[in-house]
Motif scaffolding. Sequence first.
Motif, PDB file in Angstrom:
ATOM      1  N   THR A  84      22.595 -10.534   1.021  1.00  0.00           N
ATOM      2  CA  THR A  84      22.408 -10.458  -0.328  1.00  0.00           C
ATOM      3  C   THR A  84      20.917 -11.192  -0.410  1.00  0.00           C
ATOM      4  O   THR A  84      20.589 -12.151   0.120  1.00  0.00           O
ATOM      5  N   VAL A 107      27.640  -5.487   3.716  1.00  0.00           N
ATOM      6  CA  VAL A 107      26.504  -5.085   2.837  1.00  0.00           C
ATOM      7  C   VAL A 107      27.078  -4.507   1.321  1.00  0.00           C
ATOM      8  O   VAL A 107      28.480  -3.748   1.673  1.00  0.00           O
ATOM      9  N   GLY A 108      26.385  -4.375   0.345  1.00  0.00           N
ATOM     10  CA  GLY A 108      26.862  -3.922  -0.874  1.00  0.00           C
ATOM     11  C   GLY A 108      26.253  -2.608  -1.113  1.00  0.00           C
ATOM     12  O   GLY A 108      25.226  -1.912  -0.237  1.00  0.00           O
ATOM     13  N   ALA A 109      26.417  -2.147  -2.310  1.00  0.00           N
ATOM     14  CA  ALA A 109      26.022  -0.957  -2.889  1.00  0.00           C
ATOM     15  C   ALA A 109      25.115  -1.305  -4.254  1.00  0.00           C
ATOM     16  O   ALA A 109      24.221  -1.544  -4.245  1.00  0.00           O
ATOM     17  N   GLU A 110      25.922  -1.170  -5.231  1.00  0.00           N
ATOM     18  CA  GLU A 110      25.240  -1.764  -6.568  1.00  0.00           C
ATOM     19  C   GLU A 110      25.924  -3.070  -6.626  1.00  0.00           C
ATOM     20  O   GLU A 110      25.757  -3.968  -5.682  1.00  0.00           O
ATOM     21  N   VAL A 112      27.667  -6.638  -6.629  1.00  0.00           N
ATOM     22  CA  VAL A 112      28.993  -6.766  -5.587  1.00  0.00           C
ATOM     23  C   VAL A 112      29.985  -7.772  -6.256  1.00  0.00           C
ATOM     24  O   VAL A 112      29.306  -8.629  -7.110  1.00  0.00           O
ATOM     25  N   ILE A 126      17.691 -11.358   3.597  1.00  0.00           N
ATOM     26  CA  ILE A 126      16.478 -10.949   4.302  1.00  0.00           C
ATOM     27  C   ILE A 126      15.201 -10.899   3.554  1.00  0.00           C
ATOM     28  O   ILE A 126      14.933  -9.842   3.115  1.00  0.00           O
ATOM     29  N   PRO A 130      14.617  -7.787  -3.499  1.00  0.00           N
ATOM     30  CA  PRO A 130      15.306  -6.752  -3.428  1.00  0.00           C
ATOM     31  C   PRO A 130      14.835  -5.624  -2.679  1.00  0.00           C
ATOM     32  O   PRO A 130      13.571  -5.429  -2.628  1.00  0.00           O
ATOM     33  N   SER A 132      16.875  -2.940   0.491  1.00  0.00           N
ATOM     34  CA  SER A 132      18.032  -1.773   0.670  1.00  0.00           C
ATOM     35  C   SER A 132      18.926  -2.382   1.958  1.00  0.00           C
ATOM     36  O   SER A 132      18.595  -3.198   2.720  1.00  0.00           O
TER      37      SER A 132
END
Length: 177
Positions: A84, A107-110, A112, A126, A130, A132
């Motif tokens: 995140t 890992v998320g998509a929209e 979480v 990371i 924001p 990917s």
Amino acid sequence: MAIEVVRIGQRIVRDDRVTTHVALVARAFGASKIFMTEVNPEIKDTLEKINSTWGGKFQVEFIDKWKTIVKDKKNAGFKIIHLTMYGQNINDAQKRIAKDQDLLVVVGAEKVPREIYEMADYNVGIGNQPHSEISALAILLDRIQNGIQFEKEFLGGQRKIIPTEKGKNVLVNKTRD
Ligand code: SAM
């Protein structure tokens, strides 16, 4: 050390390509399995074809509830890393992540669910901008394995690339065609 990945949520159709790429990165960067919810079943076929052509035994498993997998893996001794942009910067978190430890990377998509921040052993950014889930996963897997994942052999495929400076050199295993 086992590394597995779970993808939480996906926007139907719109995210198919991203989810496929998350799975491709997981496979190529040394994870053995990905769990997914609500996805197009063709993604599993795509990854099975990739295994058959290029080797290895990477697995795709569809699940109903991400929470069940996270709980089960925690009980089995896995540490949970949630990727995140709000998390501890990888440059600091990297030192805390235990070596030779079984890991489940989330890992998320929209957006979480809030609970995952509490369930995770490590919430890792990371960087804290924001970007990917594909890039975040790739960089995390590289940092925690120090590039060793690229020495791994993918056995049993129809084709094997012989790395070359120019052009393409591919060994074809005729018995597997
Ligand atoms: N606002 C969303 C959230 O709640 O985190 C961002 C969604 S982003 C499109 C999809 C996923 O990409 C996130 O759930 C996360 O797993 C990953 N991601 C994006 N940027 C990241 C970063 N800087 N560090 C780690 N993971 C990141």
